[in-house]
Write a protein that holds these residues in place. Structure first.
Motif, short mmCIF file in Angstrom:
data_model
loop_
_atom_site.label_atom_id
_atom_site.label_comp_id
_atom_site.label_asym_id
_atom_site.label_seq_id
_atom_site.Cartn_x
_atom_site.Cartn_y
_atom_site.Cartn_z
N SER A 1 21.82 -23.74 -11.43
CA SER A 1 20.99 -22.55 -11.63
C SER A 1 19.92 -22.80 -12.68
N TRP A 2 20.27 -23.48 -13.75
CA TRP A 2 19.27 -23.83 -14.76
C TRP A 2 18.17 -24.71 -14.18
N MET B 1 13.77 -17.41 -9.10
CA MET B 1 14.64 -16.65 -9.99
C MET B 1 15.81 -16.04 -9.22
N GLU C 1 11.26 -21.68 -11.75
CA GLU C 1 10.85 -20.27 -11.94
C GLU C 1 9.88 -20.18 -13.10
N TYR C 2 10.24 -20.78 -14.22
CA TYR C 2 9.39 -20.70 -15.41
C TYR C 2 8.08 -21.44 -15.23
N ALA D 1 16.00 -22.52 -12.24
CA ALA D 1 15.25 -21.64 -13.15
C ALA D 1 14.08 -22.37 -13.81
N ALA E 1 18.20 -18.69 -8.18
CA ALA E 1 18.95 -19.22 -9.33
C ALA E 1 20.02 -18.23 -9.77
N TRP E 2 19.71 -16.95 -9.74
CA TRP E 2 20.66 -15.94 -10.22
C TRP E 2 21.79 -15.67 -9.23
#
Length: 114
Positions: free
Chosen positions: A41-42, A18, A48-49, A45, A21-22
């Motif tokens: 970034s997506w 996260m 991350e999920y 992410a 990505a941010w």
């Protein structure tokens, strides 16, 4: 004991993805078009999920929702501080210390008995 530790471990991994990505695009993709940075970034992410959703499902079995949220916030602050120093080459200021003290207080109140 593992029931309590697995969600925390998964949240640690999730937060690494996260945070990168941010904020990672600020250092590594600053000269690229914004759309490219968004897509990268997506993509990060997504991973991350893949860790965050199982962490919250497992965590919700052993922690209350507010406890799970404050665990997430403490992990986020910790990972972000490390990221700031290691990747972004920033120095930690006293504000990090004071914010961390506030987080310790939040943990205390979230986990104390009613």
């Amino acid at each position: 004991m593992a029931r309590f530790a697995y969600p925390i471990m998964l949240l640690l991994i999730s937060n690494i993805f996260m945070t990168y990505a941010w904020y990672g695009h600020l250092k590594h993709l600053g000269s690229k078009p914004l759309l490219f940075a968004i897509l990268v970034s997506w993509g990060i992410a997504f991973f991350e999920y893949c860790f965050q959703v199982p962490a919250n499902r497992l965590g919700n079995q052993v922690y209350t929702l507010p406890q799970l949220k404050i665990i997430q916030e403490v992990i986020t602050m910790t990972i972000f501080a490390g990221f700031s120093v290691i990747v972004m080459k920033e120095k930690l200021s006293a504000n990090y210390l004071w914010a961390s003290c506030c987080m310790v207080g939040a943990v205390f109140f979230m986990f104390r008995g009613n």
